[in-house]
Design a protein around this motif. Structure first.
Motif, PDB file in Angstrom:
ATOM      1  N   TYR A 237       0.830  -1.200   0.000  1.00  0.00           N
ATOM      2  CA  TYR A 237       0.000   0.000   0.000  1.00  0.00           C
ATOM      3  C   TYR A 237       0.867   1.254   0.000  1.00  0.00           C
ATOM      4  O   TYR A 237       1.713   1.430   0.892  1.00  0.00           O
ATOM      5  CB  TYR A 237      -0.890  -0.031   1.246  1.00  0.00           C
ATOM      6  CG  TYR A 237      -1.760   1.187   1.426  1.00  0.00           C
ATOM      7  CD1 TYR A 237      -3.062   1.209   0.942  1.00  0.00           C
ATOM      8  CD2 TYR A 237      -1.279   2.315   2.088  1.00  0.00           C
ATOM      9  CE1 TYR A 237      -3.864   2.326   1.106  1.00  0.00           C
ATOM     10  CE2 TYR A 237      -2.077   3.429   2.261  1.00  0.00           C
ATOM     11  CZ  TYR A 237      -3.370   3.430   1.767  1.00  0.00           C
ATOM     12  OH  TYR A 237      -4.156   4.537   1.933  1.00  0.00           O
ATOM     13  N   ARG A 243       1.597  -1.300  -5.066  1.00  0.00           N
ATOM     14  CA  ARG A 243       2.822  -1.882  -5.660  1.00  0.00           C
ATOM     15  C   ARG A 243       2.739  -3.393  -5.485  1.00  0.00           C
ATOM     16  O   ARG A 243       2.681  -3.893  -4.365  1.00  0.00           O
ATOM     17  CB  ARG A 243       4.068  -1.323  -4.966  1.00  0.00           C
ATOM     18  CG  ARG A 243       5.371  -1.942  -5.480  1.00  0.00           C
ATOM     19  CD  ARG A 243       6.585  -1.193  -4.943  1.00  0.00           C
ATOM     20  NE  ARG A 243       6.591  -1.112  -3.492  1.00  0.00           N
ATOM     21  CZ  ARG A 243       7.140  -2.010  -2.669  1.00  0.00           C
ATOM     22  NH1 ARG A 243       7.728  -3.082  -3.171  1.00  0.00           N
ATOM     23  NH2 ARG A 243       7.101  -1.852  -1.359  1.00  0.00           N
ATOM     24  N   GLU A 245       4.122  -7.075  -5.644  1.00  0.00           N
ATOM     25  CA  GLU A 245       5.335  -7.903  -5.631  1.00  0.00           C
ATOM     26  C   GLU A 245       4.941  -9.337  -5.976  1.00  0.00           C
ATOM     27  O   GLU A 245       4.079  -9.921  -5.314  1.00  0.00           O
ATOM     28  CB  GLU A 245       6.005  -7.878  -4.253  1.00  0.00           C
ATOM     29  CG  GLU A 245       6.609  -6.532  -3.889  1.00  0.00           C
ATOM     30  CD  GLU A 245       7.354  -6.579  -2.555  1.00  0.00           C
ATOM     31  OE1 GLU A 245       7.457  -7.678  -1.969  1.00  0.00           O
ATOM     32  OE2 GLU A 245       7.809  -5.519  -2.108  1.00  0.00           O
ATOM     33  N   LEU A 251       6.992 -13.032 -12.393  1.00  0.00           N
ATOM     34  CA  LEU A 251       7.238 -11.637 -12.768  1.00  0.00           C
ATOM     35  C   LEU A 251       7.309 -11.428 -14.276  1.00  0.00           C
ATOM     36  O   LEU A 251       6.667 -10.524 -14.823  1.00  0.00           O
ATOM     37  CB  LEU A 251       8.528 -11.156 -12.097  1.00  0.00           C
ATOM     38  CG  LEU A 251       8.903  -9.695 -12.307  1.00  0.00           C
ATOM     39  CD1 LEU A 251       7.813  -8.765 -11.804  1.00  0.00           C
ATOM     40  CD2 LEU A 251      10.225  -9.392 -11.587  1.00  0.00           C
ATOM     41  N   VAL A 275      -1.476   1.463 -10.226  1.00  0.00           N
ATOM     42  CA  VAL A 275      -0.929   0.124 -10.002  1.00  0.00           C
ATOM     43  C   VAL A 275       0.490   0.065 -10.565  1.00  0.00           C
ATOM     44  O   VAL A 275       0.721   0.473 -11.706  1.00  0.00           O
ATOM     45  CB  VAL A 275      -1.795  -0.958 -10.698  1.00  0.00           C
ATOM     46  CG1 VAL A 275      -1.255  -2.349 -10.375  1.00  0.00           C
ATOM     47  CG2 VAL A 275      -3.259  -0.825 -10.304  1.00  0.00           C
ATOM     48  N   ALA A 276       1.405  -0.416  -9.760  1.00  0.00           N
ATOM     49  CA  ALA A 276       2.788  -0.580 -10.223  1.00  0.00           C
ATOM     50  C   ALA A 276       3.245  -1.988  -9.883  1.00  0.00           C
ATOM     51  O   ALA A 276       2.762  -2.607  -8.922  1.00  0.00           O
ATOM     52  CB  ALA A 276       3.692   0.456  -9.564  1.00  0.00           C
ATOM     53  N   ILE A 277       4.172  -2.468 -10.676  1.00  0.00           N
ATOM     54  CA  ILE A 277       4.713  -3.803 -10.429  1.00  0.00           C
ATOM     55  C   ILE A 277       6.182  -3.647 -10.033  1.00  0.00           C
ATOM     56  O   ILE A 277       6.940  -2.915 -10.680  1.00  0.00           O
ATOM     57  CB  ILE A 277       4.521  -4.703 -11.680  1.00  0.00           C
ATOM     58  CG1 ILE A 277       4.900  -6.142 -11.392  1.00  0.00           C
ATOM     59  CG2 ILE A 277       5.263  -4.191 -12.880  1.00  0.00           C
ATOM     60  CD1 ILE A 277       4.383  -7.116 -12.456  1.00  0.00           C
ATOM     61  N   ASP A 278       6.552  -4.274  -8.929  1.00  0.00           N
ATOM     62  CA  ASP A 278       7.920  -4.144  -8.433  1.00  0.00           C
ATOM     63  C   ASP A 278       8.859  -4.935  -9.339  1.00  0.00           C
ATOM     64  O   ASP A 278       8.655  -6.129  -9.563  1.00  0.00           O
ATOM     65  CB  ASP A 278       8.010  -4.651  -6.989  1.00  0.00           C
ATOM     66  CG  ASP A 278       9.318  -4.235  -6.334  1.00  0.00           C
ATOM     67  OD1 ASP A 278       9.278  -3.371  -5.453  1.00  0.00           O
ATOM     68  OD2 ASP A 278      10.382  -4.773  -6.739  1.00  0.00           O
ATOM     69  N   LEU A 279       9.886  -4.276  -9.815  1.00  0.00           N
ATOM     70  CA  LEU A 279      10.761  -4.910 -10.801  1.00  0.00           C
ATOM     71  C   LEU A 279      11.758  -5.875 -10.181  1.00  0.00           C
ATOM     72  O   LEU A 279      12.441  -6.615 -10.896  1.00  0.00           O
ATOM     73  CB  LEU A 279      11.478  -3.842 -11.630  1.00  0.00           C
ATOM     74  CG  LEU A 279      10.530  -3.051 -12.551  1.00  0.00           C
ATOM     75  CD1 LEU A 279      11.269  -1.900 -13.215  1.00  0.00           C
ATOM     76  CD2 LEU A 279       9.906  -3.960 -13.601  1.00  0.00           C
ATOM     77  N   ALA A 280      11.869  -5.874  -8.869  1.00  0.00           N
ATOM     78  CA  ALA A 280      12.734  -6.853  -8.202  1.00  0.00           C
ATOM     79  C   ALA A 280      11.933  -8.080  -7.779  1.00  0.00           C
ATOM     80  O   ALA A 280      12.504  -9.072  -7.335  1.00  0.00           O
ATOM     81  CB  ALA A 280      13.414  -6.233  -6.995  1.00  0.00           C
ATOM     82  N   ARG A 283       9.968  -9.606  -2.120  1.00  0.00           N
ATOM     83  CA  ARG A 283      11.029  -9.618  -1.115  1.00  0.00           C
ATOM     84  C   ARG A 283      10.375  -9.706   0.254  1.00  0.00           C
ATOM     85  O   ARG A 283       9.580  -8.838   0.618  1.00  0.00           O
ATOM     86  CB  ARG A 283      11.844  -8.324  -1.162  1.00  0.00           C
ATOM     87  CG  ARG A 283      12.953  -8.340  -2.173  1.00  0.00           C
ATOM     88  CD  ARG A 283      13.787  -7.073  -2.069  1.00  0.00           C
ATOM     89  NE  ARG A 283      13.211  -5.986  -2.836  1.00  0.00           N
ATOM     90  CZ  ARG A 283      13.759  -4.771  -2.944  1.00  0.00           C
ATOM     91  NH1 ARG A 283      14.871  -4.488  -2.296  1.00  0.00           N
ATOM     92  NH2 ARG A 283      13.194  -3.841  -3.678  1.00  0.00           N
ATOM     93  N   SER A 286      10.007  -6.560   2.663  1.00  0.00           N
ATOM     94  CA  SER A 286      10.289  -5.475   1.718  1.00  0.00           C
ATOM     95  C   SER A 286      10.106  -4.106   2.350  1.00  0.00           C
ATOM     96  O   SER A 286      10.902  -3.192   2.137  1.00  0.00           O
ATOM     97  CB  SER A 286       9.357  -5.617   0.515  1.00  0.00           C
ATOM     98  OG  SER A 286       9.376  -4.498  -0.308  1.00  0.00           O
ATOM     99  N   LEU A 287       9.053  -3.967   3.143  1.00  0.00           N
ATOM    100  CA  LEU A 287       8.795  -2.649   3.734  1.00  0.00           C
ATOM    101  C   LEU A 287       9.726  -2.364   4.905  1.00  0.00           C
ATOM    102  O   LEU A 287       9.879  -1.214   5.308  1.00  0.00           O
ATOM    103  CB  LEU A 287       7.326  -2.537   4.154  1.00  0.00           C
ATOM    104  CG  LEU A 287       6.357  -2.467   2.973  1.00  0.00           C
ATOM    105  CD1 LEU A 287       4.912  -2.438   3.460  1.00  0.00           C
ATOM    106  CD2 LEU A 287       6.629  -1.250   2.104  1.00  0.00           C
TER     107      LEU A 287
END
Lengths: 296, 75
Positions: A237, A243, A245, A251, A275-280, A283, A286-287
């Motif tokens: 969020y 975002r 993951e 992916l 909406v975004a997609i985490d490129l890594a 994880r 992650s936060l």
């Protein structure tokens, strides 16, 4: 002992497990049974995750259903899907369970979402479960912490310690991989299930946790699952932006234009405008990284 | 964090985009389809660049269908 072949595609958790169990792992399970028998009776905080499901099964076998009780703490941060899995495991393996409502969101210290948020959640959970154990005469109160967890940043463990909650999986040294292997042998269907921490873990520290935000995150993850996404998944969020993951195995597929549009629509259906997609990819914790929190 | 310097570094990789900084998260909005494809192809290199600009996370903002309805705000 020969086990059924593993059919889950790599990198599903535990997919690299051997078909036979090492002597040391077998010894740890025996040590766990002996530890439980020495306590005589126990109440377990039962989430239905891999660790607590395994521990519940061993405990019922060791102590019998009259001297063991699993307690599901239900709250806004506990995913509905996990509750269903917890009930299914309990029904299949004859685990006696009760449910208690918990309300960590009513605690302003929790809702403010500090880095030690989990401490306040676990204080609420154990503050309700420990009295139940005393009233019903259970000698020990248990959680599903395993040996690997002890190196992570887990402020909730302090709350457990304060209320004398014990962690037998960690005490006998059982690691996550060992628990997965032992769970598979017992026929626990969720042995390879990805970890599923509480929904609040999707909200960056310092951003308030509200029931509406938790519902939106849960709806978004459900919508993404309905697209067929498997393995680790988190919808993080960031206000109006979600975002996503995904596991590395997923992916590549969801970065393709046609598939990314489906992902976009699914997450938006839950109420996020961006909406975004985490490129890594996924994880764990992650936060924690984003918030500058380190383990230890 | 420096969104501007990350934008310049990505531009050198052929990724024309706007970088939006959200704390240590860099959200990438490619300016066209070619740049988006270049980012997807070159994401490992883009991820390696992050730390030098003070970021820890890199995310590609997804485009919806052209007729995607207006967002629903409930927060």
């Amino acid at each position: 002992m020969s086990l059924p072949p593993i059919t889950s595609p790599s990198p599903t958790p535990g997919a690299d497990l051997p078909d036979t169990l090492p002597v040391a792992t077998e010894a740890k399970e025996r040590a766990l049974t002996a530890w439980l028998l020495a306590r005589g009776s126990a109440l377990l905080g039962f989430s239905g995750g891999v660790d607590s499901a395994y521990l519940a099964c061993v405990a019922v076998d060791a102590l019998g259903p009259d001297r063991f009780l699993g307690v599901i703490g239900r709250s806004a941060s506990y995913p509905e899907e996990q509750w269903r899995e917890a009930r299914a495991v309990a029904d299949r393996f004859g685990i006696p369970v009760i449910e208690l409502d918990t309300d960590e969101l009513a605690d302003p210290s929790y809702a403010a979402n500090p880095a030690n948020r989990c401490y306040f959640c676990k204080s609420e959970l154990w503050g309700r479960l420990v009295p139940v154990a005393r009233e019903r005469g259970f000698a020990a109160v248990l959680d599903g912490t395993n040996a690997d967890d002890r190196g992570d940043y887990r402020p909730g463990a302090a709350a457990a310690t304060e209320l004398d909650v014990e962690s037998p999986l960690a005490i006998v040294g059982l690691t996550k991989d060992e628990i997965r292997a032992l769970s598979r042998r017992r026929g626990l269907s969720g042995w390879d299930r990805p970890a599923s921490p509480c929904l609040s873990s999707r909200i960056p520290y310092g951003t308030a946790v509200t029931s509406e935000r938790l519902r939106r995150i849960e709806a978004a993850e459900r919508a993404v699952r309905e697209l067929g996404v498997t393995g680790d998944l988190r919808v993080r969020y960031h206000g109006e932006l979600a975002r996503v993951e995904l596991s590395r195995a997923e992916l590549e597929r969801w970065l393709a234009p046609a598939e990314s549009r489906r992902l976009h629509a699914a997450v938006r259906s839950a109420g996020f405008s961006r909406v975004a997609i985490d490129l890594a990819g996924f994880r764990s914790g992650s936060l924690n990284v984003l918030g500058g929190v380190t383990g230890g | 964090m420096s969104a501007a310097t990350l934008e310049r570094s990505l531009d050198e990789l052929g990724i024309r985009c706007v970088v939006e900084a959200m704390d240590r998260l860099a959200v990438i909005l490619p300016q066209d389809g070619e740049s988006e494809a270049a980012l997807v192809r070159g994401r490992r290199e883009a991820l390696r660049l992050l730390g030098a600009h003070g970021f820890t996370h890199l995310a590609l903002e997804l485009r919806g269908e052209p007729a995607d309805p207006a967002p629903l705000h409930r927060d």
